[in-house]
Design a protein around this motif. Structure first.
Motif, short mmCIF file in Angstrom:
data_model
loop_
_atom_site.label_atom_id
_atom_site.label_comp_id
_atom_site.label_asym_id
_atom_site.label_seq_id
_atom_site.Cartn_x
_atom_site.Cartn_y
_atom_site.Cartn_z
N LEU A 27 37.91 -88.82 36.58
CA LEU A 27 37.15 -89.82 35.83
C LEU A 27 36.78 -89.29 34.45
N TYR A 28 36.42 -88.01 34.36
CA TYR A 28 36.11 -87.43 33.05
C TYR A 28 37.35 -87.37 32.16
N GLU A 29 38.51 -87.09 32.74
CA GLU A 29 39.75 -87.07 31.96
C GLU A 29 40.04 -88.46 31.40
N PHE A 30 39.86 -89.46 32.22
CA PHE A 30 40.11 -90.84 31.81
C PHE A 30 39.15 -91.27 30.70
N GLU A 31 37.91 -90.76 30.77
CA GLU A 31 36.91 -91.11 29.76
C GLU A 31 37.37 -90.69 28.37
N GLY A 32 38.02 -89.56 28.25
CA GLY A 32 38.51 -89.09 26.96
C GLY A 32 39.52 -90.05 26.35
N VAL A 33 40.32 -90.69 27.19
CA VAL A 33 41.34 -91.63 26.72
C VAL A 33 40.69 -92.92 26.22
N ILE A 34 39.72 -93.45 26.94
CA ILE A 34 39.16 -94.74 26.54
C ILE A 34 38.12 -94.62 25.44
N ASN A 35 37.71 -93.43 25.08
CA ASN A 35 36.77 -93.26 23.97
C ASN A 35 37.48 -93.07 22.64
N ASP A 36 38.79 -93.15 22.64
CA ASP A 36 39.57 -93.00 21.41
C ASP A 36 39.85 -94.40 20.85
N ALA A 40 42.44 -99.09 17.07
CA ALA A 40 42.24 -100.18 18.02
C ALA A 40 41.69 -101.41 17.29
N SER A 41 42.14 -102.56 17.72
CA SER A 41 41.63 -103.82 17.17
C SER A 41 40.22 -104.05 17.71
N PRO A 42 39.44 -104.94 17.08
CA PRO A 42 38.09 -105.22 17.60
C PRO A 42 38.10 -105.67 19.06
N GLY A 43 39.11 -106.44 19.46
CA GLY A 43 39.22 -106.87 20.85
C GLY A 43 39.48 -105.70 21.78
N GLU A 44 40.31 -104.77 21.34
CA GLU A 44 40.60 -103.58 22.15
C GLU A 44 39.36 -102.71 22.28
N VAL A 45 38.61 -102.58 21.19
CA VAL A 45 37.39 -101.76 21.23
C VAL A 45 36.41 -102.36 22.23
N LYS A 46 36.28 -103.69 22.21
CA LYS A 46 35.39 -104.37 23.15
C LYS A 46 35.82 -104.09 24.59
N THR A 47 37.11 -104.19 24.85
CA THR A 47 37.65 -103.93 26.19
C THR A 47 37.44 -102.47 26.59
N LEU A 48 37.69 -101.55 25.66
CA LEU A 48 37.51 -100.13 25.95
C LEU A 48 36.05 -99.81 26.26
N LYS A 49 35.13 -100.44 25.54
CA LYS A 49 33.70 -100.21 25.80
C LYS A 49 33.30 -100.76 27.16
N LEU A 50 33.85 -101.91 27.53
CA LEU A 50 33.60 -102.47 28.86
C LEU A 50 34.12 -101.52 29.93
N MET A 51 35.32 -101.00 29.73
CA MET A 51 35.90 -100.04 30.68
C MET A 51 35.04 -98.78 30.76
N HIS A 52 34.50 -98.35 29.63
CA HIS A 52 33.66 -97.15 29.61
C HIS A 52 32.41 -97.37 30.46
N ARG A 53 31.80 -98.54 30.35
CA ARG A 53 30.61 -98.84 31.16
C ARG A 53 30.94 -98.77 32.65
N LYS A 54 32.07 -99.37 33.02
CA LYS A 54 32.47 -99.37 34.44
C LYS A 54 32.80 -97.95 34.90
N LEU A 55 33.44 -97.19 34.04
CA LEU A 55 33.78 -95.81 34.36
C LEU A 55 32.51 -94.99 34.56
N TYR A 56 31.51 -95.22 33.71
CA TYR A 56 30.24 -94.51 33.84
C TYR A 56 29.61 -94.81 35.20
N GLU A 57 29.64 -96.07 35.63
CA GLU A 57 29.10 -96.45 36.94
C GLU A 57 29.84 -95.70 38.05
#
Length: 71
Positions: A27-36, A40-57
């Motif tokens: 999970l920590y390895e994956f976090e590094g990928v989605i924080n980059d 990224a387009s604004p839509g991609e950033v929004k999606t990546l941030k959503l994924m980050h929240r779920k990953l944190y959970e």
């Protein structure tokens, strides 16, 4: 407790510890990928941030299980 029973419990606990440690590590390895967000387009950033929240959970849940096994 017999030696055989102790060994079984010990081996089971070690397997569980390895499993949860591996999950937390992945999970920590994956976090590094989605924080980059580079390029990224604004839509991609929004999606990546959503994924980050779920990953944190997921990380919180996995860490709780890891702590439970370590006790």
């Amino acid at each position: 407790m017999t030696n055989r029973k102790f060994n079984h419990k010990f081996n089971t606990r070690i397997k569980s510890l390895r499993r949860w440690y591996d999950i937390v590590s992945k999970l920590y390895e994956f976090e590094g990928v989605i924080n980059d967000y580079d390029g990224a387009s604004p839509g991609e950033v929004k999606t990546l941030k959503l994924m980050h929240r779920k990953l944190y959970e997921c990380c919180v849940i996995a860490k709780e299980h890891l702590k439970g096994v370590m006790i």
